[in-house]
Motif scaffolding. Structure first.
Motif, PDB file in Angstrom:
ATOM      1  N   ASN A  92       0.957  -1.037  -0.128  1.00  0.00           N
ATOM      2  CA  ASN A  92      -0.157  -0.084   0.061  1.00  0.00           C
ATOM      3  C   ASN A  92       0.715   1.373  -0.011  1.00  0.00           C
ATOM      4  O   ASN A  92       0.593   2.254   0.470  1.00  0.00           O
ATOM      5  CB  ASN A  92      -1.131  -0.044   1.355  1.00  0.00           C
ATOM      6  CG  ASN A  92      -0.524   0.253   2.543  1.00  0.00           C
ATOM      7  OD1 ASN A  92       0.838   0.235   2.606  1.00  0.00           O
ATOM      8  ND2 ASN A  92      -1.400   0.528   3.567  1.00  0.00           N
ATOM      9  N   LEU A 130       3.161   2.431   1.771  1.00  0.00           N
ATOM     10  CA  LEU A 130       3.836   2.910   2.972  1.00  0.00           C
ATOM     11  C   LEU A 130       5.343   3.273   2.887  1.00  0.00           C
ATOM     12  O   LEU A 130       6.004   4.034   3.298  1.00  0.00           O
ATOM     13  CB  LEU A 130       3.423   2.385   4.165  1.00  0.00           C
ATOM     14  CG  LEU A 130       2.120   2.581   4.681  1.00  0.00           C
ATOM     15  CD1 LEU A 130       1.870   1.989   6.150  1.00  0.00           C
ATOM     16  CD2 LEU A 130       1.713   4.209   4.892  1.00  0.00           C
ATOM     17  N   ASN A 156      -3.937   7.744  -2.706  1.00  0.00           N
ATOM     18  CA  ASN A 156      -4.971   7.730  -1.877  1.00  0.00           C
ATOM     19  C   ASN A 156      -6.146   6.766  -2.084  1.00  0.00           C
ATOM     20  O   ASN A 156      -6.743   6.146  -1.172  1.00  0.00           O
ATOM     21  CB  ASN A 156      -5.355   9.129  -1.618  1.00  0.00           C
ATOM     22  CG  ASN A 156      -4.313   9.789  -0.968  1.00  0.00           C
ATOM     23  OD1 ASN A 156      -3.477   9.331  -0.051  1.00  0.00           O
ATOM     24  ND2 ASN A 156      -4.010  11.174  -1.256  1.00  0.00           N
ATOM     25  N   ARG A 204      -5.531   3.092  -1.820  1.00  0.00           N
ATOM     26  CA  ARG A 204      -5.053   2.824  -0.300  1.00  0.00           C
ATOM     27  C   ARG A 204      -6.726   2.897   0.185  1.00  0.00           C
ATOM     28  O   ARG A 204      -6.769   2.080   1.379  1.00  0.00           O
ATOM     29  CB  ARG A 204      -4.408   3.933   0.477  1.00  0.00           C
ATOM     30  CG  ARG A 204      -2.927   3.750   0.278  1.00  0.00           C
ATOM     31  CD  ARG A 204      -2.105   4.910   1.262  1.00  0.00           C
ATOM     32  NE  ARG A 204      -0.883   4.708   1.057  1.00  0.00           N
ATOM     33  CZ  ARG A 204       0.130   5.881   1.284  1.00  0.00           C
ATOM     34  NH1 ARG A 204      -0.499   7.061   1.093  1.00  0.00           N
ATOM     35  NH2 ARG A 204       1.318   5.649   1.013  1.00  0.00           N
ATOM     36  N   GLN A 205      -7.558   3.467  -0.082  1.00  0.00           N
ATOM     37  CA  GLN A 205      -8.883   3.438   0.563  1.00  0.00           C
ATOM     38  C   GLN A 205      -9.301   2.051   0.331  1.00  0.00           C
ATOM     39  O   GLN A 205     -10.322   1.584   1.117  1.00  0.00           O
ATOM     40  CB  GLN A 205      -9.756   4.574   0.000  1.00  0.00           C
ATOM     41  CG  GLN A 205      -9.536   5.786   0.535  1.00  0.00           C
ATOM     42  CD  GLN A 205     -10.171   6.710  -0.514  1.00  0.00           C
ATOM     43  OE1 GLN A 205     -11.221   6.637  -1.161  1.00  0.00           O
ATOM     44  NE2 GLN A 205      -9.576   8.153  -0.383  1.00  0.00           N
ATOM     45  N   ILE A 210     -13.115  11.623   4.212  1.00  0.00           N
ATOM     46  CA  ILE A 210     -13.333  10.877   2.841  1.00  0.00           C
ATOM     47  C   ILE A 210     -14.562  10.977   2.114  1.00  0.00           C
ATOM     48  O   ILE A 210     -14.593  11.473   1.175  1.00  0.00           O
ATOM     49  CB  ILE A 210     -12.563   9.714   2.756  1.00  0.00           C
ATOM     50  CG1 ILE A 210     -11.193   9.665   2.923  1.00  0.00           C
ATOM     51  CG2 ILE A 210     -12.803   8.955   1.141  1.00  0.00           C
ATOM     52  CD1 ILE A 210     -10.476   8.293   3.017  1.00  0.00           C
TER      53      ILE A 210
END
Lengths: 320, 225
Positions: free
Chosen positions: A48, A50, A134, A137-138, A166
């Motif tokens: 993801n 990071l 983003n 990642r959601q 969001i």
């Protein structure tokens, strides 16, 4: 669903991942095992983003989350000046591509050096497939070894923060695009709160909704962290050693919750040292060693008939 | 005994110089320095976290120079250099140049306070927020900064107390703060020890009250968390 293509990760001079490719199908449970420092957590964190992979691509549901890696696209390599130079020097197509990959000839210079065609090819791939990090990642929930609940928010706020922020952003974006959604910001807050309470009930912590995380036990914190990720309705859950920081008597409650999720068909990638649990829930086990996948297969294959000597050695130590 | 009667006499005659003008200017300079420092210090702290290497290097250089040279020297440079750069300043009292120097000085320290305050927040907090799909901005504003403020405020209070004392150096340019009041009254009365005692007590009272206020604020913040 989740595609990892030829991931490399360097921390300075240290090579942690050295070309890892794998994929996770919908509904599949993949467990990653290996000694400390073998790169299993780094691999999970690369999924993801990071950790940003040094090379390689991460695809989530057919969308590219990383910048395109030229080595994974032959068209791109063929459009580079370096390739054309090598071919004009008499190398065949195959030889030129191999040489470029082996000696890493495209990465050492600024992309512009390889010519406008190369730049536009790279851009095209990103425009056709790329997705905002983003957004990607959601769709991925992440559970950390050290829980990482937001210290300045109550338990309920921890769970509702991301859905509310969001959700409201989506509302605004939809309005800007001229297609307003049939919802008010208050609806979003109410929905998020209702969902949070439902999730808290599921883990039996509804009476802890308004306390701060510092008052919870480790096991409770980790279970809240798990439902915080679930509140975003992710398509895949990533667990990074979810029980390693827990006191032994609290490991069970967290594993029970994960087992529950998996039974409900949640696609999961789990990095863990709990071999018994791994055997039980995994559809596929990946053994990482020294930055590569050293062994991969069903739990039966990996635990009972390991082919790789490193994997055998590791299992003989941990299964005692 | 004459010491105390002298003090009483001085205060009777010069209380305005000490209490109104002296404390007034000292607090004014401190508030300007810390408020300006907090504003520009935040900008500097942002610049330090930026990806632009040149900007980062410039800010770091500025902070190192400011922290590595005495305030008095900075004041001298400011008082003589700023009027050259901004001609309009030369017709104004020194207090303008002095304020600018104090703001720059305080910005450098405050930027360090803010940077370390943000860095002291566990990296996992940011990672967890990003892993949920929140943007860097949202994660910073709703998760990291509120926690950083708890680290920053006490240190910022200490900076305020330090600045209150540092403003005494501005008396070199007779801007009217407490130490200037001392110089004036001493020049009129020739009673050095008595004037020093008065100014000392006033400085102490100022910083003591400030630090008590800060303690109370810290306690309230802890109670809420």
């Amino acid at each position: 669903m989740l595609d990892i293509k030829n991931i490399y990760k360097n921390f300075g001079d240290l090579q942690v991942l050295k070309g890892v490719s794998t994929h996770v199908d919908k509904g599949e449970v993949v467990v990653i095992i290996g000694v400390s420092g073998s790169g299993k957590s780094t691999l999970l964190r690369c999924m993801n983003l990071l950790e940003e992979p040094s090379f390689g691509e991460v695809w989530m549901e057919g969308k590219l989350m990383t910048p395109p890696d030229p080595y994974l696209h032959w068209d791109v390599i063929r459009s580079s000046k370096t390739y054309r130079r090598l071919v004009s020097e008499g190398l065949s197509d195959d030889e030129a591509i191999k040489k470029i990959k082996a000696e890493d000839l495209l990465k050492e210079r600024h992309p512009k050096y390889e010519g406008p065609e190369y730049v536009s090819q790279m851009k095209k791939i990103y425009e056709e497939n790329g997705i905002d990090i983003n957004l990607g990642r959601q769709k991925m929930g992440m559970v950390f070894q050290s829980f990482n609940l937001f210290n300045n928010k109550t338990v309920k706020e921890n769970i509702t923060l991301a859905p509310i922020k969001i959700g409201k952003q989506r509302l605004k974006d939809a309005k800007k695009r001229g297609k307003p959604l049939d919802k008010t910001p208050d609806d979003i807050v109410n929905e998020a709160n209702a969902k949070a309470m439902k999730l808290l009930e599921r883990i039996g912590l509804q009476d802890k909704a308004d306390v701060y995380p510092s008052t919870l036990s480790g096991g409770q914190r980790q279970r809240v962290a798990i439902i915080r990720a679930l509140a975003m309705e992710p398509d895949v859950m990533l667990f990074d050693e979810p029980t390693s920081a827990l006191d032994p008597e609290m490991v069970g409650e967290v594993l029970d919750l994960i087992r529950d999720l998996v039974k409900d068909g949640m696609t999961s990638v789990i990095v863990t040292h709990e071999m018994g649990f791994a055997k039980e829930v995994a559809d596929r086990v990946i053994f990482m060693h020294d930055g590569v996948i050293a062994e991969e297969g069903t739990p039966d294959q990996v635990f009972n008939h390991p082919q790789n000597p490193r994997c055998r050695e590791f299992l003989s130590k941990v299964l005692k | 005994m004459t010491f105390f009667t002298n003090i009483a006499k001085i205060m009777a005659k010069y209380w305005q110089t000490f209490l109104l003008q002296g404390i007034g200017y000292t607090l004014l300079l401190s508030v300007i320095a810390v408020a300006g420092g907090a504003f520009f210090g935040s900008l500097l702290a942002l610049a330090k976290r930026s990806k632009l290497r040149i900007l980062k290097a410039l800010v770091n250089a500025l902070v190192e120079v400011v922290r590595g040279t005495p305030v008095l020297l900075q004041l001298y440079i400011g008082v003589f250099v700023f009027p050259m750069l901004i001609p309009r300043l030369s017709s104004l009292p020194y207090i303008y140049s002095v304020s600018i120097v104090l703001v720059i000085n305080s910005s450098a320290y405050v930027s360090e306070i803010i940077r370390s305050g943000i860095e002291a927040v566990d990296i996992g907090q940011m990672e967890a927020a990003r892993s949920l799909g929140l943007t860097q901005r949202t994660a910073m504003l709703s998760i990291v900064l509120p926690q950083a403020v708890k680290n920053i405020l006490p240190a910022l209070g200490n900076e305020f107390i330090t600045v209150v004392k540092e403003t005494s150096l501005a008396s070199t340019f007779f801007v009217g703060e407490l130490m200037t009041a001392y110089l004036k009254v001493k020049g009129n009365t020739y009673l050095t020890m008595e004037c020093l005692a008065i100014v000392g007590v006033l400085y102490f009272a100022l910083t003591f009250i400030l630090s008590k206020l800060l303690k109370a604020m810290e306690r309230r913040m802890k109670a809420r968390a």
